[in-house]
Design an enzyme around this catalytic site. Structure first.
Site, PDB file in Angstrom:
ATOM      1  N   ASP A 161       0.817  -1.388   0.092  1.00  0.00           N
ATOM      2  CA  ASP A 161      -0.008   0.079  -0.034  1.00  0.00           C
ATOM      3  C   ASP A 161       0.879   1.172   0.098  1.00  0.00           C
ATOM      4  O   ASP A 161       1.706   1.320   0.609  1.00  0.00           O
ATOM      5  CB  ASP A 161      -0.905  -0.023   1.288  1.00  0.00           C
ATOM      6  CG  ASP A 161      -2.277   0.893   1.250  1.00  0.00           C
ATOM      7  OD1 ASP A 161      -2.250   1.506   0.120  1.00  0.00           O
ATOM      8  OD2 ASP A 161      -2.707   1.204   2.025  1.00  0.00           O
ATOM      9  N   HIS A 162       0.340   2.256  -0.782  1.00  0.00           N
ATOM     10  CA  HIS A 162       1.043   3.631  -0.781  1.00  0.00           C
ATOM     11  C   HIS A 162       2.405   3.544  -1.126  1.00  0.00           C
ATOM     12  O   HIS A 162       3.445   3.972  -0.381  1.00  0.00           O
ATOM     13  CB  HIS A 162       0.594   4.179   0.714  1.00  0.00           C
ATOM     14  CG  HIS A 162      -0.391   5.054   0.739  1.00  0.00           C
ATOM     15  ND1 HIS A 162      -0.791   6.306  -0.051  1.00  0.00           N
ATOM     16  CD2 HIS A 162      -1.854   4.728   1.066  1.00  0.00           C
ATOM     17  CE1 HIS A 162      -1.966   6.555   0.111  1.00  0.00           C
ATOM     18  NE2 HIS A 162      -2.700   5.539   0.767  1.00  0.00           N
ATOM     19  N   GLU A 266      -3.637  -0.552  -8.182  1.00  0.00           N
ATOM     20  CA  GLU A 266      -4.474   0.637  -7.639  1.00  0.00           C
ATOM     21  C   GLU A 266      -3.735   2.033  -7.793  1.00  0.00           C
ATOM     22  O   GLU A 266      -2.420   1.923  -7.344  1.00  0.00           O
ATOM     23  CB  GLU A 266      -4.995   0.383  -6.130  1.00  0.00           C
ATOM     24  CG  GLU A 266      -5.525   1.684  -5.376  1.00  0.00           C
ATOM     25  CD  GLU A 266      -6.255   1.508  -4.368  1.00  0.00           C
ATOM     26  OE1 GLU A 266      -7.018   0.154  -4.150  1.00  0.00           O
ATOM     27  OE2 GLU A 266      -6.430   2.268  -3.467  1.00  0.00           O
ATOM     28  N   LYS A 308      -8.207   9.863  10.540  1.00  0.00           N
ATOM     29  CA  LYS A 308      -7.991   8.480  10.895  1.00  0.00           C
ATOM     30  C   LYS A 308      -8.768   8.020  11.826  1.00  0.00           C
ATOM     31  O   LYS A 308      -8.847   8.880  12.967  1.00  0.00           O
ATOM     32  CB  LYS A 308      -6.503   8.541  11.189  1.00  0.00           C
ATOM     33  CG  LYS A 308      -5.684   8.833   9.879  1.00  0.00           C
ATOM     34  CD  LYS A 308      -5.670   7.518   8.895  1.00  0.00           C
ATOM     35  CE  LYS A 308      -4.884   7.893   7.714  1.00  0.00           C
ATOM     36  NZ  LYS A 308      -4.888   6.753   6.578  1.00  0.00           N
ATOM     37  N   HIS A 341      -9.830   4.903   0.972  1.00  0.00           N
ATOM     38  CA  HIS A 341      -8.908   5.020   1.767  1.00  0.00           C
ATOM     39  C   HIS A 341      -9.376   5.431   3.316  1.00  0.00           C
ATOM     40  O   HIS A 341     -10.516   6.120   3.372  1.00  0.00           O
ATOM     41  CB  HIS A 341      -7.801   5.373   1.572  1.00  0.00           C
ATOM     42  CG  HIS A 341      -7.079   4.590   0.331  1.00  0.00           C
ATOM     43  ND1 HIS A 341      -5.492   4.892   0.054  1.00  0.00           N
ATOM     44  CD2 HIS A 341      -7.784   3.787  -0.729  1.00  0.00           C
ATOM     45  CE1 HIS A 341      -5.317   4.190  -1.025  1.00  0.00           C
ATOM     46  NE2 HIS A 341      -6.234   3.497  -1.285  1.00  0.00           N
TER      47      HIS A 341
HETATM   48 ZN    ZN Z   1      -4.622   6.007   1.375  1.00  0.00          ZN
END
Ligand code: ZN
Length: 481
Positions: A161-162, A266, A308, A341
């Site tokens: 991811d990222h 992605e 978050k 996300h």
């Molecule tokens: Zn993200």
């Protein structure tokens, strides 16, 4: 069978994870927990080729080999049971469960098994790995042992991811990840910081590289009855924000294709300052397609605040209107899903998100599982929780920097004054949630805290699994409608 023989002879020294039991080619495999921690037990006349063991016992006509849960042994298991290798998700509705501790996957399996959402049990960002000191291999292996422990065989994805640079990308590909999320945010321009003149000059630079005005100017689209058209100004702005970012994504895509052939890809522009307007969404898709980048997921920056560890902050009606447009655009172009996300705890938006996208979605969560783990600590070991809390306070200002949150430390209670039985209730306070959420790296860097945290979760394993599973299930239920 060998499980019964094992329990009869070792029942006192070892706890057996019965759901992990599997048989293949004359061997039985299962996990147990004893003084030395969790151990893979193999029963058979010998061990499969390549497996190493540290002791063996013969009991009741069976031979049991005690094997470490290490990478080499897991690689052999993957040969016997290909379902322990991550697979592509494709366009199925899916849900990612990041696990910063590396011990949470059994809980995630319980939350997602039997649901309509395809799980991505291994999911970690480069930033999380830096802060937790873990590697791609750790992330994938830990999740896989969790999958094995629960006896889950229906397939899962693994999301690097990222990812921002080619080195991290290639490393994840070599480890067997099945999904790659490219984060081109270092190449995204922030429009609000630029004057009109600067914008025009920068656009001229882009046009020198490529006359994209000839491709886009005057191009029209109708989305849910609304007419959208590229004109000089919005094309300039779209290009300023995304042109270089997409060039970067394209470069990463080509590098990945050299490495492996079958993967989910992605593109994430979710951590930008400007929300992705419908026309910007169209520009991103058109540009990716024009360059031949085959992507399965697109993560947009949606309107409102996506902080978050807490629910959505913003105008829900506006979000609903926007997501309908975005979903319609994705149906118009076909072949990819909308990815969400910072999905942790965004309960209020899930119904609208799921219904607008009609199941063409991916959702990512990570921090919320860590929060639930620390909540379990507050239930079973109040003093340890207070220490974690103080460590979080000490490091909050530094740790918060790369996260989108708004926690106000002047509003968090003094943990010494909170009674033991009221500690779990602190997790309803959004300031406390974000305080704990962003400081995981500092807490886990403190060797003593880390050790005691793992020990407490291990000793209260069922409570830990059930607490996390219940919380993730809340997400899953809302997404399934
Ligand atoms: Zn993200």
């Amino acid at each position: 069978m060998s499980l019964k023989v094992f329990k009869d002879h070792f029942g006192r020294g070892y706890e057996v994870y019965e759901s992990s039991y599997r048989k293949k080619e004359g061997f039985s495999f299962f996990l147990v927990k004893g003084e030395e921690g969790k151990v893979l037990v193999i029963s058979g006349e010998k061990v499969p080729e390549g497996v190493s063991f540290f002791k063996k016992h013969q009991m009741g006509g069976k031979t049991f080999f005690f094997c470490e849960r290490n990478h080499e042994n897991l690689e052999i298991l993957r040969k016997y049971f290909p379902d322990l290798k991550p697979t592509r998700v494709g366009l199925k509705a899916s849900f990612g469960t990041g696990d910063r501790l590396g011990i949470t996957t059994p809980a995630h399996v319980r939350a997602l098994r039997g649901s309509g959402l395809f799980p991505v049990f291994a999911q970690q960002s480069v930033r999380e790995n830096e802060r937790t000191g873990r590697t791609w291999r750790d992330v994938l292996d830990d999740a896989t042992w969790g999958v094995f422990q629960e006896g889950y065989t229906e397939g899962f994805g693994a999301d690097a991811d990222h990812v921002k640079n080619p080195e991290d990308l290639v490393a994840a590909a070599k480890e067997g990840f099945s999904m790659f999320t490219i984060d081109p945010s270092d190449h995204v321009r922030n429009l609000s910081k630029l004057s009109e003149r600067e914008k025009n000059e920068m656009f001229e630079e882009i046009l020198k590289k490529e006359r994209i005005d000839r491709i886009y100017l005057g191009k029209k689209y109708t989305v849910l009855g609304e007419r959208l058209e590229f004109d000089e100004k919005n094309l300039r702005d779209a290009a300023l924000v995304y042109y270089d970012a997409i060039a970067h994504v394209d470069m990463m895509y080509q590098i990945l294709k050299e490495e492996i052939s079958d993967f989910d890809f992605e593109v994430s522009v979710d951590e930008t300052e400007t929300p992705t307007s419908p026309l910007f969404h169209i520009f991103v898709v058109e540009e990716l397609r024009r360059r031949g980048v085959e992507f399965t997921n697109l993560a947009l920056r949606f309107i409102g605040e996506w902080e978050k560890g807490i629910d959505y902050k913003g105008d829900l009606g506006l979000f609903e209107k926007e997501i309908k447009m975005h979903a319609e655009i994705s149906r118009m172009f076909e072949g990819y899903k909308i990815s969400l996300h910072s999905g942790s705890d965004k309960f209020s938006v899930y119904p609208a998100f799921a219904s607008a996208t009609g199941g063409l979605f991916h959702v990512k969560t990570a921090g919320t599982s860590y929060l639930e783990a620390v909540k379990v600590i507050s239930m079973v070991n109040p003093e340890l929780f207070r220490e974690i809390y103080r460590c979080a306070l000490d490091h909050f200002e530094e740790d918060r920097k790369s996260y989108h949150i708004s926690a106000d430390l002047s509003k968090v209670p003094e943990v010494e004054k909170v009674k033991d039985e009221d500690l779990p209730g602190l997790f309803e306070d959004i300031n406390v949630r974000q305080l704990i959420h962003v400081t995981y790296g500092s807490v886990l860097k403190d060797a003593s805290l880390k050790e005691r945290l793992f020990e407490a979760l291990e000793q209260n394993e069922e409570l830990f699994y059930e607490t996390v599973a219940k919380h993730i299930k809340r997400h899953v239920d809302l997404l399934e409608g």
